[in-house]
Design a protein around this motif. Structure first.
Motif: not given
Length: 436
Positions: A16-25
């Motif tokens: 989940l943290l990786f996916v959120l980082a992808y969508y944010a950055l």
């Protein structure tokens, strides 16, 4: 918490943290090849990190605990059975485990059915050549798509002028092995179906593959306006097979916006560098059970075990040194005998203290069964709370069960029984574990 759910909690949190980082950055950037690499590595790290052992981090390995003072006065199990509340908790975890595997099996079953449907479609199609490229021509309605190394389409659904664009688009999917990414996304959803991050990851993978293909074709000379018109005309068709990479993808508006987006500056590559510490931090934070940096079992046993006692392992005489060399994780139970109880159980009238070790691999050995019967004979159940599994029984019911029990029963002092069972255990308790 069972090991399965510890792993799932860590893996899903990392994902989940990786996916959120992808969508944010990263998603707003036009570095689609790097984004493809990031998404695949994120999936791999989230699955593997909880399985990695890193010495010196997290929970230290458990070692043999010191003998409690109460154990020296009489015999006492250092590892008593779990309380009744723990049994209920265990049943809850079992149902949760069943529910998880049912969900995963359902999604894997759906994936299997989709593969079977694709196989039937392949058998019903026929080889053909469209715009100079080999394809499988179908009669089914729906947009063109590719799976693995094969392109599927029904040419009658496209204007002749659009066919070279459609086929070339699918050829890029084939050449760059995009089906591999798609299948990994499907497996991620099956393994982490409760995690919204897994569903977002699958969509991000499919979306990025289309961005990457569109970018590749425009860079190789396709006219941007005509290419977008081809996409628009194809949008009226129903989507093809769920496992395929489609010329017409549902996020058509987003694809057109990304095609017309200005190419990201090289300065934006710094965002990937910012994510490197995140990947490293997650690799360490969600690494699995850790070992070492605790005193070795021998040193701990030397501090915990009395030197003047006699020792038995699995009902047979042993030395203190042999006990110190045992793997603590292999020990099922440990008891201490003192005074006249040593003679009653072991027949040794000279020894005043004894330590009895039972290992997990020999709990049903003849010597261990005989030893357990003698230990159980020391128990006085009169006046105490008597439990068989989670059922309270009378003294008349309990005595024959106690005499026949080949496993060691657990006797609790009045203080321990009161803490566990309240006023029912004010005089102590004797427990016979339920049969497995």
């Amino acid at each position: 918490m069972p090991a399965l759910f510890v792993y799932l909690l860590q893996a899903n949190a990392a994902l989940l943290l990786f996916v959120l980082a992808y969508y944010a950055l990263l998603r707003p950037l036009t570095f689609y090849r790097l984004n493809r690499f990031f998404l695949l590595v994120a999936l791999l790290l989230a699955a593997v990190c909880p399985l990695i052992e890193v010495a010196g981090l997290g929970f230290a390995a458990q070692y043999l605990p010191p003998l409690p003072a109460a154990a020296v006065a009489t015999w006492h199990s250092v590892v008593p059975p779990a309380p009744l509340a723990a049994a209920a908790t265990s049943a809850c975890w079992q149902w949760l485990t069943i529910g998880y595997w049912m969900g995963a099996a359902g999604l894997l079953g759906r994936l299997g059915l989709q593969l079977l449907a694709l196989r039937r479609l392949h058998r019903r199609s026929r080889p053909a050549v469209v715009a100079g490229l080999a394809v499988r021509q179908t009669t089914a309605p729906g947009s063109a798509f590719s799976f693995w190394q094969t392109i599927y389409l029904n040419p009658v659904h496209y204007p002749p002028a659009d066919l070279p664009t459609v086929v070339r688009h699918e050829q890029v999917h084939v050449q760059q092995w995009h089906t591999l990414d798609t299948l990994l996304g499907q497996l991620a959803v099956a393994g982490a179906w409760l995690n919204p991050g897994a569903w977002l990851l699958r969509r991000a993978i499919q979306e990025n593959l289309e961005f990457l293909t569109d970018q590749y074709l425009l860079q190789t000379g396709f006219d941007s306006r005509e290419y977008q018109y081809s996409l628009l005309r194809a949008s009226a068709l129903a989507s093809g097979h769920r496992l395929g990479n489609h010329f017409h993808f549902l996020t058509l508006k987003t694809r057109i916006l990304m095609m017309n987006k200005q190419q990201s500056s090289r300065l934006h590559l710094a965002r990937y560098a910012l994510l490197a510490p995140l990947a490293l931090g997650l690799s360490l934070a969600f690494a699995g059970p850790k070992t070492a940096l605790a005193p070795p079992p021998a040193a701990l046993a030397q501090a915990a075990l009395p030197t003047e006692a006699v020792y038995y392992i699995d009902g047979k005489p042993a030395t203190k040194a042999a006990v110190e060399q045992l793997d603590p994780n292999s020990i099922a139970g440990m008891n201490a005998l003192k005074g006249e109880n040593v003679g009653k159980v072991l027949g040794n009238t000279k020894a005043t203290e004894a330590i009895l070790i039972i290992t997990k691999n020999h709990e049903n050995a003849t010597e261990v069964v005989a030893l357990n019967r003698k230990l159980n004979a020391l128990v006085d159940p009169a006046g105490k709370l008597l439990l068989v599994g989670d059922k309270e029984v009378s003294l008349a019911e309990f005595r024959p069960l106690l005499a026949a029990e080949t496993r060691q029963v657990t006797a609790l002092s009045a203080q321990d029984a009161r803490q566990r069972f309240g006023e029912r255990g004010r005089n102590g308790a004797v427990l016979i574990a339920a049969k497995p």
